[in-house]
Design a protein around this motif. Structure first.
Motif, PDB file in Angstrom:
ATOM      1  N   UNK A   1       0.814  -1.226   0.000  1.00  0.00           N
ATOM      2  CA  UNK A   1       0.000   0.000   0.000  1.00  0.00           C
ATOM      3  C   UNK A   1       0.847   1.276   0.000  1.00  0.00           C
ATOM      4  N   UNK A   2       2.143   1.148   0.340  1.00  0.00           N
ATOM      5  CA  UNK A   2       2.981   2.352   0.287  1.00  0.00           C
ATOM      6  C   UNK A   2       3.179   2.806  -1.173  1.00  0.00           C
ATOM      7  N   UNK A   3       3.076   1.856  -2.107  1.00  0.00           N
ATOM      8  CA  UNK A   3       3.182   2.227  -3.524  1.00  0.00           C
ATOM      9  C   UNK A   3       1.935   2.999  -3.953  1.00  0.00           C
ATOM     10  N   UNK A   4       0.777   2.536  -3.477  1.00  0.00           N
ATOM     11  CA  UNK A   4      -0.473   3.254  -3.786  1.00  0.00           C
ATOM     12  C   UNK A   4      -0.443   4.646  -3.155  1.00  0.00           C
ATOM     13  N   UNK A   5       0.197   4.731  -2.001  1.00  0.00           N
ATOM     14  CA  UNK A   5       0.333   6.016  -1.306  1.00  0.00           C
ATOM     15  C   UNK A   5       1.123   7.001  -2.187  1.00  0.00           C
ATOM     16  N   UNK A   6       2.204   6.495  -2.786  1.00  0.00           N
ATOM     17  CA  UNK A   6       2.993   7.357  -3.689  1.00  0.00           C
ATOM     18  C   UNK A   6       2.111   7.815  -4.850  1.00  0.00           C
ATOM     19  N   UNK A   7       1.370   6.842  -5.436  1.00  0.00           N
ATOM     20  CA  UNK A   7       0.500   7.176  -6.573  1.00  0.00           C
ATOM     21  C   UNK A   7      -0.554   8.202  -6.165  1.00  0.00           C
ATOM     22  N   UNK A   8      -1.014   8.121  -4.904  1.00  0.00           N
ATOM     23  CA  UNK A   8      -2.116   8.985  -4.467  1.00  0.00           C
ATOM     24  C   UNK A   8      -1.689  10.458  -4.315  1.00  0.00           C
ATOM     25  N   UNK A   9      -0.369  10.712  -4.324  1.00  0.00           N
ATOM     26  CA  UNK A   9       0.127  12.093  -4.326  1.00  0.00           C
ATOM     27  C   UNK A   9      -0.485  12.862  -5.496  1.00  0.00           C
ATOM     28  N   UNK A  10      -0.790  12.120  -6.566  1.00  0.00           N
ATOM     29  CA  UNK A  10      -1.236  12.781  -7.801  1.00  0.00           C
ATOM     30  C   UNK A  10      -2.746  12.638  -8.017  1.00  0.00           C
ATOM     31  N   UNK A  11      -3.464  12.136  -7.008  1.00  0.00           N
ATOM     32  CA  UNK A  11      -4.908  11.971  -7.161  1.00  0.00           C
ATOM     33  C   UNK A  11      -5.601  13.337  -7.040  1.00  0.00           C
ATOM     34  N   UNK A  12      -6.657  13.504  -7.796  1.00  0.00           N
ATOM     35  CA  UNK A  12      -7.479  14.709  -7.684  1.00  0.00           C
ATOM     36  C   UNK A  12      -6.872  15.902  -8.399  1.00  0.00           C
TER      37      UNK A  12
END
Ligand code: F6P
Length: 348
Positions: free
Chosen positions: A337-348
């Motif tokens: 989930x830390x990888x998804x966390x990195x990806x989520x920096x760019x969400x929205x």
């Protein structure tokens, strides 16, 4: 020795590169190589063909598998194991190289315990096989999905639309996270983290409030909805069909369209869905997958030479190593989930 080679489960770019490598390496030491057609089904039906230098020539770059494949589960067939052992004996096949994912290698692990000499090669575009850092086929699928996302970006922007891209990934969101990060997705939804549609819509609204008139949502086919039960960490699937295969897996797919309808209804943004489906599994493997598949194939041939039965070739860091089939099929490799966390920096 007389060595049988088979490919089982869903096909995957790079299978032919493995077959080529196994045959080229083993033929050097005068082994006879028998292609078993359509996975475990070919061992039940004795559907064999000789693999020679000529028959495996020109296949390195080709998608699919020259041997054909199936999702046949011999343990769901009456006397399946006995039939396989009898057919191996009668045909004089001494050992097997099984190229497949969790289901195919799960059967390989059971057959090994039952006394069959067998080695494995890990395959799946989903990249969810435990005990190897990567499986071949994954890189190709990610590249196909990334190119699709790039293309969907331009049309989404031109029409001020939200586009939901459904990618493969039954138990794990590797394709969604990698292609979503590479393609600049505004939201990525994966099976490892059940989602809430209200939160998805809020994120999209915020993005549109800051002046962006289009969005890309990447969703794994196996992504799940959060349920009302706060203790339920697994969530629930959205399915368009209740059909199952011989391994009991439900046929996934359908979440993209459902999600697109909900987003449009709740936000008022015009929304479309694109389901990439089997396009992700078709065509030529990338250079990365050709190299990985070739290394796996040569290593599997070495395992045969060393008579290291019950093992599978695996990638650990930069090295190809042997891991036991039993270890490889015991569990699924899910996205950290830390990888998804990195990806989520760019969400929205
Ligand atoms: O196992 C790989 C995979 O491509 C999954 O991502 C997908 O859920 C499934 O196979 C599709 O299977 P089928 O080819 O039987 O439709």
């Amino acid at each position: 020795m007389k060595i049988g080679v088979l490919t089982g489960g869903g096909d995957c770019p790079g299978l032919n590169a493995v077959i080529r490598a196994v045959v080229r390496k083993l033929i050097q030491n005068e082994h006879e190589i028998i292609g078993i057609r359509e996975g475990w089904k070919g061992l039940l039906d004795k559907n064999f063909e000789n693999l020679t230098l000529n028959s495996i020539s020109g296949i390195l770059h080709r998608g699919g598998t020259i041997l054909g494949t199936s999702r046949t589960n011999i343990y769901k067939i009456k006397d399946g194991e006995e039939t396989v052992k009898k057919n191996l004996d009668e045909s004089g096949i001494d050992a097997l190289v099984a190229i497949g994912g969790e289901d195919t290698l799960g059967i390989a692990a059971k057959l090994y315990k039952a006394g069959v000499k067998i080695v494995g090669v890990p395959k799946t575009i989903d990249n969810d096989l435990y005990a190897t850092d990567f499986t071949f086929g994954f890189d190709t699928a990610v590249n196909i999905a990334t190119e699709a996302i790039d293309r969907l970006h331009t049309t989404a922007e031109a029409h001020n639309r939200v586009i939901v891209v459904e990618v493969m990934g039954r138990h794990a969101g590797w394709i969604a996270v990698y292609s979503g990060m590479a393609g600049g997705a505004d939201i990525i939804l994966i099976p490892e983290k059940p989602f809430n549609i209200d939160e998805v819509c809020e994120t999209l609204k915020k993005r549109h409030d800051r002046g962006k008139n289009f969005s890309i949502v990447v969703v794994s086919e196996g992504a799940k909805l959060q349920t009302d039960d706060a203790t339920d960490k697994d969530g629930s699937f959205i399915l368009s069909s209740m059909k199952t295969d011989a391994f009991g897996h439900v046929r996934l797919g359908g979440i993209g369209n459902v999600l697109a309808d909900e987003i449009e209804k709740r936000t008022g943004f015009e929304t479309r869905a694109t389901v990439l489906g089997h396009i992700q599994r078709g065509g030529s493997p990338t250079a990365f997958d050709r190299v990985l598949a070739t290394r796996f194939g040569v290593y599997a041939a070495d395992l045969v030479e060393e008579e290291k039965w019950g093992y599978m070739a695996a990638l650990k860091g930069k090295d190809i190593v042997a891991v036991s089939l039993e270890e490889a099929v015991g569990q699924i490799k899910t996205v950290d989930l830390s990888l998804l966390e990195v990806a989520s920096t760019f969400f929205g």
